[in-house]
Design a protein around this motif. Sequence first.
Motif, PDB file in Angstrom:
ATOM      1  N   LYS A  10       0.840  -1.200   0.000  1.00 40.11           N
ATOM      2  CA  LYS A  10       0.000   0.000   0.000  1.00 40.11           C
ATOM      3  C   LYS A  10       0.877   1.253   0.000  1.00 40.11           C
ATOM      4  CE  LYS A  10      -3.642   0.220   2.720  1.00 40.11           C
ATOM      5  NZ  LYS A  10      -4.507   0.458   3.921  1.00 40.11           N
ATOM      6  N   VAL A  11       0.467   2.235  -0.770  1.00 37.82           N
ATOM      7  CA  VAL A  11       1.204   3.502  -0.841  1.00 37.82           C
ATOM      8  C   VAL A  11       0.686   4.428   0.250  1.00 37.82           C
ATOM      9  CG1 VAL A  11       1.742   5.517  -2.265  1.00 37.82           C
ATOM     10  CG2 VAL A  11       1.598   3.243  -3.310  1.00 37.82           C
ATOM     11  N   THR A  12       1.521   4.666   1.246  1.00 34.31           N
ATOM     12  CA  THR A  12       1.144   5.533   2.363  1.00 34.31           C
ATOM     13  C   THR A  12       2.055   6.751   2.481  1.00 34.31           C
ATOM     14  OG1 THR A  12       2.489   4.185   3.866  1.00 34.31           O
ATOM     15  CG2 THR A  12       0.149   3.630   3.671  1.00 34.31           C
ATOM     16  N   SER A  13       3.073   6.810   1.639  1.00 31.63           N
ATOM     17  CA  SER A  13       3.983   7.962   1.601  1.00 31.63           C
ATOM     18  C   SER A  13       4.524   8.073   0.175  1.00 31.63           C
ATOM     19  CB  SER A  13       5.125   7.791   2.606  1.00 31.63           C
ATOM     20  OG  SER A  13       5.860   6.605   2.338  1.00 31.63           O
ATOM     21  N   LYS A  14       5.293   9.086  -0.094  1.00 28.64           N
ATOM     22  CA  LYS A  14       5.800   9.300  -1.445  1.00 28.64           C
ATOM     23  C   LYS A  14       6.669   8.120  -1.882  1.00 28.64           C
ATOM     24  CE  LYS A  14       4.049  13.417  -2.062  1.00 28.64           C
ATOM     25  NZ  LYS A  14       2.966  13.650  -3.039  1.00 28.64           N
ATOM     26  N   ILE A  15       6.451   7.684  -3.097  1.00 28.60           N
ATOM     27  CA  ILE A  15       7.209   6.547  -3.622  1.00 28.60           C
ATOM     28  C   ILE A  15       7.978   6.958  -4.879  1.00 28.60           C
ATOM     29  CG2 ILE A  15       5.701   4.786  -2.683  1.00 28.60           C
ATOM     30  CD1 ILE A  15       5.461   5.520  -6.379  1.00 28.60           C
ATOM     31  N   LYS A  16       8.973   6.151  -5.202  1.00 28.32           N
ATOM     32  CA  LYS A  16       9.719   6.288  -6.447  1.00 28.32           C
ATOM     33  C   LYS A  16       9.684   4.921  -7.113  1.00 28.32           C
ATOM     34  CE  LYS A  16      13.993   8.243  -8.335  1.00 28.32           C
ATOM     35  NZ  LYS A  16      13.229   9.174  -9.186  1.00 28.32           N
ATOM     36  N   LEU A  17       9.022   4.830  -8.240  1.00 23.15           N
ATOM     37  CA  LEU A  17       8.813   3.532  -8.873  1.00 23.15           C
ATOM     38  C   LEU A  17      10.110   2.803  -9.177  1.00 23.15           C
ATOM     39  CD1 LEU A  17       5.823   4.184 -11.303  1.00 23.15           C
ATOM     40  CD2 LEU A  17       5.835   2.771  -9.239  1.00 23.15           C
ATOM     41  N   ALA A  18      11.141   3.543  -9.525  1.00 18.38           N
ATOM     42  CA  ALA A  18      12.422   2.913  -9.867  1.00 18.38           C
ATOM     43  C   ALA A  18      13.022   2.160  -8.686  1.00 18.38           C
ATOM     44  CB  ALA A  18      13.400   3.973 -10.364  1.00 18.38           C
ATOM     45  N   ASP A  19      12.599   2.509  -7.472  1.00 15.81           N
ATOM     46  CA  ASP A  19      13.146   1.869  -6.274  1.00 15.81           C
ATOM     47  C   ASP A  19      12.306   0.683  -5.803  1.00 15.81           C
ATOM     48  OD1 ASP A  19      15.142   3.790  -6.268  1.00 15.81           O
ATOM     49  OD2 ASP A  19      14.075   5.109  -4.868  1.00 15.81           O
ATOM     50  N   ILE A  20      11.207   0.431  -6.478  1.00 13.14           N
ATOM     51  CA  ILE A  20      10.297  -0.633  -6.037  1.00 13.14           C
ATOM     52  C   ILE A  20      10.459  -1.843  -6.948  1.00 13.14           C
ATOM     53  CG2 ILE A  20       7.877  -1.253  -5.682  1.00 13.14           C
ATOM     54  CD1 ILE A  20       7.322   1.693  -5.116  1.00 13.14           C
ATOM     55  N   PRO A  21      10.713  -3.024  -6.378  1.00 12.88           N
ATOM     56  CA  PRO A  21      10.945  -4.222  -7.205  1.00 12.88           C
ATOM     57  C   PRO A  21       9.708  -4.643  -7.983  1.00 12.88           C
ATOM     58  CG  PRO A  21      10.794  -4.807  -4.882  1.00 12.88           C
ATOM     59  CD  PRO A  21      10.838  -3.315  -4.937  1.00 12.88           C
ATOM     60  N   THR A  22       9.947  -5.209  -9.153  1.00 16.05           N
ATOM     61  CA  THR A  22       8.848  -5.678 -10.003  1.00 16.05           C
ATOM     62  C   THR A  22       8.618  -7.181  -9.850  1.00 16.05           C
ATOM     63  OG1 THR A  22      10.379  -5.986 -11.844  1.00 16.05           O
ATOM     64  CG2 THR A  22       9.249  -3.852 -11.702  1.00 16.05           C
ATOM     65  N   HIS A  38       3.040  -3.446 -11.454  1.00 20.00           N
ATOM     66  CA  HIS A  38       4.388  -2.895 -11.653  1.00 20.00           C
ATOM     67  C   HIS A  38       5.284  -3.922 -12.347  1.00 20.00           C
ATOM     68  CE1 HIS A  38       7.752  -0.346 -11.069  1.00 20.00           C
ATOM     69  NE2 HIS A  38       8.223  -0.893  -9.958  1.00 20.00           N
ATOM     70  N   MET A  39       5.416  -3.761 -13.637  1.00 21.11           N
ATOM     71  CA  MET A  39       6.172  -4.690 -14.483  1.00 21.11           C
ATOM     72  C   MET A  39       7.438  -4.013 -14.998  1.00 21.11           C
ATOM     73  SD  MET A  39       4.813  -6.275 -18.103  1.00 21.11           S
ATOM     74  CE  MET A  39       4.528  -4.600 -18.681  1.00 21.11           C
ATOM     75  N   SER A  40       8.496  -4.783 -15.144  1.00 22.89           N
ATOM     76  CA  SER A  40       9.736  -4.227 -15.682  1.00 22.89           C
ATOM     77  C   SER A  40       9.648  -4.094 -17.199  1.00 22.89           C
ATOM     78  CB  SER A  40      10.925  -5.125 -15.321  1.00 22.89           C
ATOM     79  OG  SER A  40      10.836  -6.367 -15.999  1.00 22.89           O
ATOM     80  N   LYS A  41      10.450  -3.207 -17.742  1.00 25.31           N
ATOM     81  CA  LYS A  41      10.482  -3.024 -19.192  1.00 25.31           C
ATOM     82  C   LYS A  41      10.985  -4.284 -19.882  1.00 25.31           C
ATOM     83  CE  LYS A  41      11.831   0.395 -22.687  1.00 25.31           C
ATOM     84  NZ  LYS A  41      12.623   1.626 -22.957  1.00 25.31           N
ATOM     85  N   GLU A  42      11.914  -4.984 -19.238  1.00 30.08           N
ATOM     86  CA  GLU A  42      12.442  -6.231 -19.814  1.00 30.08           C
ATOM     87  C   GLU A  42      11.360  -7.302 -19.865  1.00 30.08           C
ATOM     88  OE1 GLU A  42      14.803  -9.325 -21.306  1.00 30.08           O
ATOM     89  OE2 GLU A  42      14.861  -7.135 -21.477  1.00 30.08           O
ATOM     90  N   ILE A  56       1.844  -3.484  -7.123  1.00 34.99           N
ATOM     91  CA  ILE A  56       1.934  -4.942  -7.126  1.00 34.99           C
ATOM     92  C   ILE A  56       3.060  -5.407  -8.043  1.00 34.99           C
ATOM     93  CG2 ILE A  56       0.670  -7.084  -7.528  1.00 34.99           C
ATOM     94  CD1 ILE A  56      -0.552  -5.274  -5.356  1.00 34.99           C
ATOM     95  N   PRO A  57       4.062  -6.112  -7.510  1.00 31.05           N
ATOM     96  CA  PRO A  57       5.106  -6.657  -8.392  1.00 31.05           C
ATOM     97  C   PRO A  57       4.478  -7.621  -9.395  1.00 31.05           C
ATOM     98  CG  PRO A  57       5.243  -7.629  -6.194  1.00 31.05           C
ATOM     99  CD  PRO A  57       4.244  -6.518  -6.104  1.00 31.05           C
ATOM    100  N   ALA A  58       4.660  -7.341 -10.692  1.00 33.37           N
ATOM    101  CA  ALA A  58       3.868  -8.045 -11.702  1.00 33.37           C
ATOM    102  C   ALA A  58       4.693  -8.807 -12.725  1.00 33.37           C
ATOM    103  CB  ALA A  58       2.952  -7.045 -12.417  1.00 33.37           C
ATOM    104  N   ASP A  59       5.984  -8.960 -12.502  1.00 34.35           N
ATOM    105  CA  ASP A  59       6.774  -9.757 -13.447  1.00 34.35           C
ATOM    106  C   ASP A  59       6.353 -11.225 -13.417  1.00 34.35           C
ATOM    107  OD1 ASP A  59       8.134  -7.556 -14.282  1.00 34.35           O
ATOM    108  OD2 ASP A  59      10.096  -8.141 -13.496  1.00 34.35           O
ATOM    109  N   ASP A  60       5.867 -11.673 -12.265  1.00 31.09           N
ATOM    110  CA  ASP A  60       5.302 -13.018 -12.132  1.00 31.09           C
ATOM    111  C   ASP A  60       3.787 -12.849 -11.986  1.00 31.09           C
ATOM    112  OD1 ASP A  60       4.203 -15.419 -11.008  1.00 31.09           O
ATOM    113  OD2 ASP A  60       6.223 -16.036 -10.435  1.00 31.09           O
ATOM    114  N   LYS A  61       3.034 -13.264 -13.012  1.00 31.09           N
ATOM    115  CA  LYS A  61       1.587 -13.046 -13.005  1.00 31.09           C
ATOM    116  C   LYS A  61       0.898 -13.773 -11.855  1.00 31.09           C
ATOM    117  CE  LYS A  61       0.952 -12.155 -17.958  1.00 31.09           C
ATOM    118  NZ  LYS A  61       0.221 -12.563 -19.182  1.00 31.09           N
ATOM    119  N   GLY A  62       1.369 -14.973 -11.536  1.00 31.29           N
ATOM    120  CA  GLY A  62       0.751 -15.738 -10.458  1.00 31.29           C
ATOM    121  C   GLY A  62       0.868 -15.043  -9.124  1.00 31.29           C
ATOM    122  N   VAL A  63       2.044 -14.487  -8.849  1.00 34.45           N
ATOM    123  CA  VAL A  63       2.264 -13.765  -7.595  1.00 34.45           C
ATOM    124  C   VAL A  63       1.384 -12.516  -7.539  1.00 34.45           C
ATOM    125  CG1 VAL A  63       3.952 -12.440  -6.259  1.00 34.45           C
ATOM    126  CG2 VAL A  63       4.599 -14.638  -7.261  1.00 34.45           C
TER     127      VAL A  63
END
Length: 290
Positions: A10-22, A185-189, A243-250
């Motif tokens: 949950k986003v409860t403070s300012k975030i930077k997407l580049a710092d959040i794992p996918t 949240h999916m990576s470009k790769e 939501i880390p989305a590189d793995d659809k099941g997760v």
Amino acid sequence: MKDINPDDFKVTSKIKLADIPTELDINTSKEQEENALDELQIKLSKKQDIMYAHNRYAFLICLQGMDTSGKDSLIREVFKEFNSRGLVVQSFKTPTSNELEHDYLWRHYTVLPEKGKFSVFNRTHYENVLVTRVHPEYILFERLPGIEKVEDITPQFWVDRMENIKHFENHLSRNGTKILKFYLHMSKEEQRKRLLKRLENQEDNWKFSVGDLKERALWDDYMKYYEEAINATSTDYAPWYIIPADDKGVARYIVAKTIWQELDKLKDIVEPELDDKVKANLEEYRKLLE
């Protein structure tokens, strides 16, 4: 299997997407992952039936993410066991000529969930501060007073638009609609791999669009505006979850567990009881049927 706490996303403070794992390792096999999701599907379905009968709350589930982030398959899997009478899925594409005759939120208002029901927005009202920021020329189709060309769109225009969205969501919340917003949240790769799969697998060819490649070239712009929108509009009454989305099941499991957690908080949702007069005559009704 690693315990998942939805509040961790949950986003409860300012975030930077580049710092959040996918991606997230939940330390389990695919089979265990699918079994865990199956259990959640059943729990959600049972609670949804009670909520439908209770008829006091509505749920609005908002899904955002780049092309190929898994929105369609997530809807299919997470809501698989729902009773269809209590679930409506809405997809928002390019506004129609009729929709452009109204304000930008109008088409979203018209398909909000009724009490007792779930609505899933596959792409949402946030397209109005995402796609239109990457392509500000689209705003001109709205024919807004004082905006004749792209140069007329000031930074304050976007601030005001996001404030309007917050007011929209606050109004819904105060009238019994629970709002959960998920950014996949999916990576470009990972997107590159999924687009290649669409090209390489004949059964997936139909999903491929040249437009996907054009939008992919604007990836950094999208990340910038997603980040700004999420930071500006994650609230107690309408929180964002990344939501880390590189793995659809997760991703599916985390979304399902988050929805379950919020549903389970509503302790006043109970099945309605029969009218006293009806209960007093149950034996008579039974005899009539027999």
